[in-house]
Design an enzyme around this catalytic site. Sequence first.
Site, PDB file in Angstrom:
ATOM      1  CD  GLU A 151     -16.106 -56.178 -67.262  1.00 30.52           C
ATOM      2  OE1 GLU A 151     -16.247 -54.974 -67.490  1.00 30.52           O
ATOM      3  OE2 GLU A 151     -15.219 -56.623 -66.525  1.00 30.52           O
ATOM      4  CG  PHE A 252      -8.325 -70.471 -66.133  1.00 29.04           C
ATOM      5  CD1 PHE A 252      -8.093 -69.404 -65.277  1.00 29.04           C
ATOM      6  CD2 PHE A 252      -9.618 -70.697 -66.568  1.00 29.04           C
ATOM      7  CE1 PHE A 252      -9.132 -68.578 -64.859  1.00 29.04           C
ATOM      8  CE2 PHE A 252     -10.664 -69.885 -66.157  1.00 29.04           C
ATOM      9  CZ  PHE A 252     -10.419 -68.826 -65.306  1.00 29.04           C
ATOM     10  CB  CYS A 263     -18.678 -66.905 -70.165  1.00 30.28           C
ATOM     11  SG  CYS A 263     -19.602 -65.712 -69.203  1.00 30.28           S
ATOM     12  CE  LYS A 266     -22.562 -65.840 -73.921  1.00 29.34           C
ATOM     13  NZ  LYS A 266     -21.987 -64.739 -74.689  1.00 29.34           N
TER      14      LYS A 266
HETATM   15  C1  UGA Z   1     -15.219 -66.422 -67.711  1.00 29.91           C
HETATM   16  C2  UGA Z   1     -13.862 -65.715 -67.851  1.00 29.91           C
HETATM   17  O1  UGA Z   1     -12.925 -66.251 -66.908  1.00 29.91           O
HETATM   18  C3  UGA Z   1     -13.996 -64.209 -67.659  1.00 29.91           C
HETATM   19  O2  UGA Z   1     -12.755 -63.569 -67.875  1.00 29.91           O
HETATM   20  C4  UGA Z   1     -15.042 -63.672 -68.632  1.00 29.91           C
HETATM   21  O3  UGA Z   1     -15.268 -62.278 -68.461  1.00 29.91           O
HETATM   22  C5  UGA Z   1     -16.358 -64.408 -68.423  1.00 29.91           C
HETATM   23  O4  UGA Z   1     -16.153 -65.826 -68.614  1.00 29.91           O
HETATM   24  C6  UGA Z   1     -17.353 -63.870 -69.427  1.00 29.91           C
HETATM   25  O5  UGA Z   1     -17.119 -64.028 -70.627  1.00 29.91           O
HETATM   26  O6  UGA Z   1     -18.293 -63.186 -69.028  1.00 29.91           O
HETATM   27  P1  UGA Z   1     -16.721 -67.237 -65.636  1.00 29.91           P
HETATM   28  O7  UGA Z   1     -17.404 -68.107 -66.629  1.00 29.91           O
HETATM   29  O8  UGA Z   1     -17.544 -66.383 -64.764  1.00 29.91           O
HETATM   30  O9  UGA Z   1     -15.649 -66.260 -66.367  1.00 29.91           O
HETATM   31  O10 UGA Z   1     -15.854 -68.164 -64.633  1.00 29.91           O
HETATM   32  P2  UGA Z   1     -14.431 -68.885 -64.709  1.00 29.91           P
HETATM   33  O11 UGA Z   1     -13.751 -68.657 -63.424  1.00 29.91           O
HETATM   34  O12 UGA Z   1     -13.705 -68.523 -65.926  1.00 29.91           O
HETATM   35  O13 UGA Z   1     -14.835 -70.436 -64.753  1.00 29.91           O
HETATM   36  C7  UGA Z   1     -15.467 -71.012 -65.881  1.00 29.91           C
HETATM   37  C8  UGA Z   1     -15.551 -72.505 -65.725  1.00 29.91           C
HETATM   38  O14 UGA Z   1     -14.265 -73.099 -65.855  1.00 29.91           O
HETATM   39  C9  UGA Z   1     -16.090 -72.996 -64.380  1.00 29.91           C
HETATM   40  O15 UGA Z   1     -16.990 -74.064 -64.597  1.00 29.91           O
HETATM   41  C10 UGA Z   1     -14.860 -73.482 -63.630  1.00 29.91           C
HETATM   42  O16 UGA Z   1     -15.148 -74.494 -62.694  1.00 29.91           O
HETATM   43  C11 UGA Z   1     -14.028 -74.020 -64.788  1.00 29.91           C
HETATM   44  N1  UGA Z   1     -12.572 -74.049 -64.517  1.00 29.91           N
HETATM   45  C12 UGA Z   1     -11.892 -72.903 -64.315  1.00 29.91           C
HETATM   46  C13 UGA Z   1     -11.909 -75.276 -64.492  1.00 29.91           C
HETATM   47  O17 UGA Z   1     -12.508 -76.352 -64.685  1.00 29.91           O
HETATM   48  N2  UGA Z   1     -10.553 -75.288 -64.280  1.00 29.91           N
HETATM   49  C14 UGA Z   1      -9.849 -74.138 -64.073  1.00 29.91           C
HETATM   50  O18 UGA Z   1      -8.612 -74.232 -63.890  1.00 29.91           O
HETATM   51  C15 UGA Z   1     -10.529 -72.919 -64.093  1.00 29.91           C
END
Ligand code: UGA
Length: 445
Positions: A151, A252, A263, A266
């Site tokens: 997913e 990103f 996620c 981990k």
């Molecule tokens: C992430 C993945 O994006 C999903 O595709 C995946 O399904 C999910 O993990 C999972 O394995 O279940 P998620 O952790 O919910 O999703 O959220 P993200 O939007 O990916 O953000 C993760 C972290 O990265 C957050 O702390 C966010 O603030 C940070 N981030 C994101 C940044 O610091 N810079 C960015 O440009 C994007």
Amino acid sequence: MKITIIGAGYVGLVTAVGFADLGNEVICVDKIPFKLSKLSKGISPIYEPGLTELLQKQIKKGKIHFTDKIEEGVNFSDIIFLCVGTPNGDTGKADLSQVEEASIDIAHNMNSYKFIIEKSTVPVNTHQWVETVIKRYLKKDIKFDVASNPEFLKEGSALDDFMNPDRIVVGVESEKAKDMFKELYKPFVKKGIPLIVTTPAAAELIKHASNSFLAMKISYINMVSELCEKVGADVNMVAEGMGYDKRIGRAFLQAGIGYGGSCFPKDVKAFIKIAEEHGVDFSLIEEVEKINLKRRTNFMKRIKNVFRIIKDKNIAVWGLSFKPNTDDIREAPSIDIIRELEKSKANLKLYDPQAEEGFKHIFPEKQSLKYFDNKYEALKDTDTLLILTDWDEFKGADLDRVKENMRLPIIIDGRNIYQLKDMKKKGFEYYSIGRENFDPKGMWK
Ligand code: UGA
């Protein structure tokens, strides 16, 4: 179709509600009583936009049920999704004990053909081990298939991501399994969403490789932001310029205090272990993790640089969750930063639109650490405001009101949510990531 979901965590619950909304009949099995009692009443145990509403709608329509009885779940349908947790064990390796437990439970209760689908994020070749476990505990000669269907939904936009994914990946070993996936995902394929059919090992790898790659993009731009600070360039502009290249993309590349959540931290750890176990030197990913953790210490250094003495400073914090639109604080950078500020004896005034309750379990309220229901109230008499999560409501804050409420108009922004020109115009002393730092009195060098 009838569908069984084992594990009503983030992925399990969203998958269950999503499939129910598509007209399927879904049963969701979980062992945690308080979760089940909430879910049965139509209350989502997690904050996710739109989830409670859709959950209640599907309960009313009789499309979704919750149970703690695995037997009921296994008997309900031929299609069983494994959505249990796969946290890091002591060494960082994925702890698959919940996957094993669910596999044994399925084996014990299997009375006809079952199609068992791993949706939990698991190390490559876990499908073989799931098959072995089920065979070992199965008492009768019953056929089953094990497949992988990772997913890719994100917290905060989980329902939309589930309904409109960029792609659906399925890893199968038999024609029967392939056909069942085709039937299950028909509504998605009709919308033009690509269905990628591959082997289970490749599907398992696609998930870990995707998350690690996205984490790498974040750490990469964060390193670029450090360079920007040294040479006087703006990281947002650099990211924009890079992002127009279709091969790179803008997503990103948001510099800040790094990634958190349940996620990326981990999965990056687990991916490092997978490479290690297979004798592959993937030190690139180890760096990704190191850089990410350093973001937090660097942010603390910045605060110390600005104030030198933190003791007794009144510090407001906006944003506790690991990202916006969620109440999830797992591995949130805010935890480490607030812990450090507490050690330095700051007076903290915390505000988050959703994460306060969870945060209170780690940081109970006391004289020197207070929670606020209103972001402007949290600013009264403060010496600085730290922004740790990029919630929209912070981006749209009334900056005049912010300035009026603070004792000193100093903002240290860990997510680059404000335009430099606005901050200059309003007369803030403003520090952000990979951009010009400035103060109206010209003190900052
Ligand atoms: C992430 C993945 O994006 C999903 O595709 C995946 O399904 C999910 O993990 C999972 O394995 O279940 P998620 O952790 O919910 O999703 O959220 P993200 O939007 O990916 O953000 C993760 C972290 O990265 C957050 O702390 C966010 O603030 C940070 N981030 C994101 C940044 O610091 N810079 C960015 O440009 C994007």
